[in-house]
Design a protein around this motif. Structure first.
Motif, PDB file in Angstrom:
ATOM      1  N   VAL A 242       0.854  -1.188   0.000  1.00 53.68           N
ATOM      2  CA  VAL A 242       0.000   0.000   0.000  1.00 53.68           C
ATOM      3  C   VAL A 242       0.891   1.239   0.000  1.00 53.68           C
ATOM      4  N   VAL A 243       0.681   2.122  -0.999  1.00 53.16           N
ATOM      5  CA  VAL A 243       1.482   3.338  -1.143  1.00 53.16           C
ATOM      6  C   VAL A 243       0.577   4.557  -1.037  1.00 53.16           C
ATOM      7  N   ASN A 244       1.170   5.731  -0.898  1.00 54.21           N
ATOM      8  CA  ASN A 244       0.402   6.969  -0.763  1.00 54.21           C
ATOM      9  C   ASN A 244      -0.285   7.357  -2.069  1.00 54.21           C
ATOM     10  N   GLY A 245      -1.461   7.960  -1.931  1.00 48.24           N
ATOM     11  CA  GLY A 245      -2.276   8.289  -3.087  1.00 48.24           C
ATOM     12  C   GLY A 245      -1.607   9.228  -4.070  1.00 48.24           C
ATOM     13  N   ALA A 246      -0.976  10.294  -3.565  1.00 52.43           N
ATOM     14  CA  ALA A 246      -0.362  11.273  -4.451  1.00 52.43           C
ATOM     15  C   ALA A 246       0.858  10.718  -5.169  1.00 52.43           C
ATOM     16  N   CYS A 247       1.407   9.614  -4.648  1.00 51.59           N
ATOM     17  CA  CYS A 247       2.634   9.036  -5.207  1.00 51.59           C
ATOM     18  C   CYS A 247       2.394   7.763  -6.001  1.00 51.59           C
ATOM     19  N   LYS A 248       1.161   7.235  -6.007  1.00 54.19           N
ATOM     20  CA  LYS A 248       0.964   5.868  -6.475  1.00 54.19           C
ATOM     21  C   LYS A 248       1.322   5.671  -7.944  1.00 54.19           C
ATOM     22  N   ALA A 249       1.000   6.618  -8.805  1.00 55.86           N
ATOM     23  CA  ALA A 249       1.325   6.438 -10.227  1.00 55.86           C
ATOM     24  C   ALA A 249       2.842   6.387 -10.413  1.00 55.86           C
ATOM     25  N   ALA A 250       3.559   7.318  -9.757  1.00 48.55           N
ATOM     26  CA  ALA A 250       5.019   7.347  -9.867  1.00 48.55           C
ATOM     27  C   ALA A 250       5.635   6.106  -9.217  1.00 48.55           C
ATOM     28  N   ASP A 251       5.088   5.684  -8.081  1.00 47.70           N
ATOM     29  CA  ASP A 251       5.613   4.499  -7.389  1.00 47.70           C
ATOM     30  C   ASP A 251       5.485   3.252  -8.255  1.00 47.70           C
ATOM     31  N   ILE A 252       4.302   3.057  -8.807  1.00 47.12           N
ATOM     32  CA  ILE A 252       4.075   1.858  -9.613  1.00 47.12           C
ATOM     33  C   ILE A 252       4.959   1.877 -10.859  1.00 47.12           C
ATOM     34  N   ALA A 253       5.109   3.062 -11.456  1.00 50.27           N
ATOM     35  CA  ALA A 253       5.994   3.174 -12.625  1.00 50.27           C
ATOM     36  C   ALA A 253       7.431   2.851 -12.247  1.00 50.27           C
ATOM     37  N   LEU A 254       7.899   3.387 -11.118  1.00 47.57           N
ATOM     38  CA  LEU A 254       9.269   3.141 -10.665  1.00 47.57           C
ATOM     39  C   LEU A 254       9.486   1.662 -10.346  1.00 47.57           C
ATOM     40  N   ILE A 255       8.565   1.069  -9.572  1.00 47.22           N
ATOM     41  CA  ILE A 255       8.711  -0.337  -9.195  1.00 47.22           C
ATOM     42  C   ILE A 255       8.726  -1.221 -10.431  1.00 47.22           C
ATOM     43  N   THR A 256       7.840  -0.916 -11.362  1.00 47.24           N
ATOM     44  CA  THR A 256       7.782  -1.703 -12.595  1.00 47.24           C
ATOM     45  C   THR A 256       9.073  -1.576 -13.387  1.00 47.24           C
ATOM     46  N   ALA A 257       9.579  -0.341 -13.505  1.00 44.70           N
ATOM     47  CA  ALA A 257      10.805  -0.117 -14.272  1.00 44.70           C
ATOM     48  C   ALA A 257      12.013  -0.778 -13.625  1.00 44.70           C
ATOM     49  N   LYS A 258      12.082  -0.726 -12.288  1.00 44.12           N
ATOM     50  CA  LYS A 258      13.264  -1.218 -11.586  1.00 44.12           C
ATOM     51  C   LYS A 258      13.264  -2.734 -11.384  1.00 44.12           C
ATOM     52  N   ILE A 259      12.101  -3.301 -11.059  1.00 40.53           N
ATOM     53  CA  ILE A 259      12.097  -4.732 -10.712  1.00 40.53           C
ATOM     54  C   ILE A 259      11.035  -5.527 -11.469  1.00 40.53           C
ATOM     55  N   GLY A 260      10.355  -4.891 -12.413  1.00 38.75           N
ATOM     56  CA  GLY A 260       9.310  -5.592 -13.153  1.00 38.75           C
ATOM     57  C   GLY A 260       9.802  -6.788 -13.953  1.00 38.75           C
ATOM     58  N   HIS A 261      11.112  -6.824 -14.230  1.00 36.83           N
ATOM     59  CA  HIS A 261      11.681  -7.974 -14.937  1.00 36.83           C
ATOM     60  C   HIS A 261      11.992  -9.133 -13.989  1.00 36.83           C
ATOM     61  N   ARG A 262      11.901  -8.877 -12.672  1.00 27.88           N
ATOM     62  CA  ARG A 262      12.224  -9.904 -11.685  1.00 27.88           C
ATOM     63  C   ARG A 262      10.978 -10.484 -11.004  1.00 27.88           C
ATOM     64  N   CYS A 263       9.862  -9.767 -11.083  1.00 32.94           N
ATOM     65  CA  CYS A 263       8.619 -10.254 -10.486  1.00 32.94           C
ATOM     66  C   CYS A 263       7.453  -9.573 -11.177  1.00 32.94           C
ATOM     67  N   GLN A 264       6.262 -10.083 -10.962  1.00 30.21           N
ATOM     68  CA  GLN A 264       5.068  -9.436 -11.488  1.00 30.21           C
ATOM     69  C   GLN A 264       4.694  -8.256 -10.597  1.00 30.21           C
ATOM     70  N   VAL A 265       4.403  -7.123 -11.202  1.00 31.24           N
ATOM     71  CA  VAL A 265       3.919  -5.945 -10.489  1.00 31.24           C
ATOM     72  C   VAL A 265       2.463  -5.759 -10.905  1.00 31.24           C
ATOM     73  N   LEU A 266       1.543  -5.985  -9.968  1.00 29.82           N
ATOM     74  CA  LEU A 266       0.120  -6.063 -10.287  1.00 29.82           C
ATOM     75  C   LEU A 266      -0.660  -4.988  -9.541  1.00 29.82           C
ATOM     76  N   PRO A 267      -0.895  -3.823 -10.169  1.00 32.84           N
ATOM     77  CA  PRO A 267      -1.722  -2.787  -9.533  1.00 32.84           C
ATOM     78  C   PRO A 267      -3.139  -3.296  -9.282  1.00 32.84           C
ATOM     79  N   MET A 268      -3.805  -2.718  -8.276  1.00 26.22           N
ATOM     80  CA  MET A 268      -5.142  -3.160  -7.876  1.00 26.22           C
ATOM     81  C   MET A 268      -6.127  -1.983  -7.897  1.00 26.22           C
ATOM     82  N   PRO A 269      -6.360  -1.374  -9.062  1.00 30.92           N
ATOM     83  CA  PRO A 269      -7.247  -0.211  -9.122  1.00 30.92           C
ATOM     84  C   PRO A 269      -8.709  -0.544  -8.864  1.00 30.92           C
TER      85      PRO A 269
END
Length: 387
Positions: A119-146
């Motif tokens: 769970v991440v902060n609302g104002a940061c969630k788009a940037a957080d998900i983009a960062l996590i996906t870019a940095k580690i998306g090749h090592r695990c699945q990153v699955l947003p829950m909108p």
């Protein structure tokens, strides 16, 4: 916070319910959110301290990280122990930039079977998900829950209230949780929150959110609580608000969040470093461990502290702080009249020489000095249930 929403704001699944309950809606983190209900901030704050308050926190971001490498990958983004967290437990984490600045603070939960709920902060969630996906998306699945909402039930009667609807839920202790049914509605619950009180955060399908909220509000102990009281409750609890008390310009050590960095990630630990800004942060940790008068002021120049005004004058965000000799030493990041403590409280950053509890400094409010004293936090003792 502005006093009126606009048509382009996002709405949570509970928006219509808030309006029905008479909430004053304001823009917050890109959403139309309730700042208070007709009872008012003070009554809502006190009700949460005395009974149980229901908060809509659906603006926050929810996601899952899935895969056998997810824990090791997530550790490369944060200075905390992910791999060592047991299934069924939750931990506080910090996403960092390359200079050790805090991009966001978050909660993560080990669901077991190589699945992590975040769970991440609302104002940061788009940037957080983009960062996590870019940095580690090749090592695990990153699955947003909108398609999920998030509610919080907080206060000393939260557990007994929720146990009435979900027998057995009272067995969870602070920072644990799991999948449950609340009055027949499937949900994922953690015993945690942002008020300093005992309570629960409840992830639920957006389609079920209103039914769950109405069920909870039908309980005699529960009343709806807005952003205003959420802010005063978290400040009394000494908890940071991202964007005010921590941001990309503050490191975890400056923010007095060193407690969130477990030994295994510190100097000499089995998985020392390996996170963004590690050299700087580990040096600051070392600099912060000296006795008063022997701290390394060059490596660690400032620290987040609690503050209590010695006159009954609220000291707001952004207020400059000075020594009694008139030297600029920092600024306030959050401040208000604490409803429970009934005195003006604040937190802010001060030069390291002024960070010891009991130190007297002054805030400059509309050009006039207001004496303040550095205080330990929380201002109101936490009442988390640890078993």
């Amino acid at each position: 916070m502005a006093s009126a929403s606009t048509d382009d704001l996002l709405k949570t699944p509970l928006h219509a319910l808030h309006v029905e309950l008479g909430a004053r809606m304001v823009p917050f983190a890109g959403y139309s959110m309730p700042v208070q209900y007709p009872a008012g901030l003070m009554a809502e704050h006190k009700h949460t301290r005395d009974a149980a308050g229901l908060f809509d926190i659906s603006h926050m971001g929810q996601l899952r990280l899935v895969g056998p490498d997810a824990a090791a990958a997530f550790e490369t983004l944060m200075p905390v122990d992910v791999a060592g967290l047991a299934p069924g437990k939750q931990r506080y984490g910090l996403l960092l930039n390359d200079d050790g600045g805090i991009l966001d603070d978050l909660m993560f939960f080990n669901e077991g079977h190589d699945s992590w709920f975040v769970v991440v902060n609302g104002a940061c969630k788009a940037a957080d998900i983009a960062l996590i996906t870019a940095k580690i998306g090749h090592r695990c699945q990153v699955l947003p829950m909108p398609d999920h909402a998030l509610l919080a039930l907080q206060g000393p009667q939260a557990a007994s209230t929720l146990a009435r609807l979900s027998p057995g839920i009272e067995q969870f202790v602070f920072m644990t949780g799991g999948a449950v049914r609340i009055g027949g509605i499937a949900a994922f619950v953690t015993r945690s929150g942002y008020t300093g009180e005992d309570g629960f955060e409840i992830s639920v399908a957006a389609a079920d959110a209103e039914a769950l909220a109405r069920l909870l509000l039908a309980q005699p102990e529960v009343k709806p609580i807005g952003l205003g009281a959420r802010n005063s409750l978290r400040l009394e609890a000494g908890l940071c608000l991202y964007g005010n008390d921590i941001d990309e310009t503050t490191t975890p050590v400056e923010a007095a969040l060193g407690w969130a960095m477990q030994k295994v990630r510190r100097a000499g630990g089995a998985r020392e470093g390996g996170f963004p800004g590690a050299a700087k942060i580990l040096a600051q940790l070392t600099a912060s461990t000296g006795t008063a008068g022997h701290l390394d002021h060059d490596t660690l120049k400032r620290k987040r502290v609690g503050l209590v005004a010695l006159e009954r004058i609220p000291v707001r965000d952004g207020t400059p702080l000075e020594s009694f000799e008139g030297a600029a030493i920092g600024h306030v990041t959050s401040g208000l009249l604490g409803p429970t403590v009934d005195r003006p409280i604040a937190m802010g950053y001060v030069a390291l020489a002024y960070a010891e509890p009991g130190t007297r400094i002054q805030a400059i409010v509309r050009g006039k000095p207001v004496p303040m004293e550095v205080s330990t936090m929380p201002f109101v003792p936490a009442r988390y249930y640890r078993g």
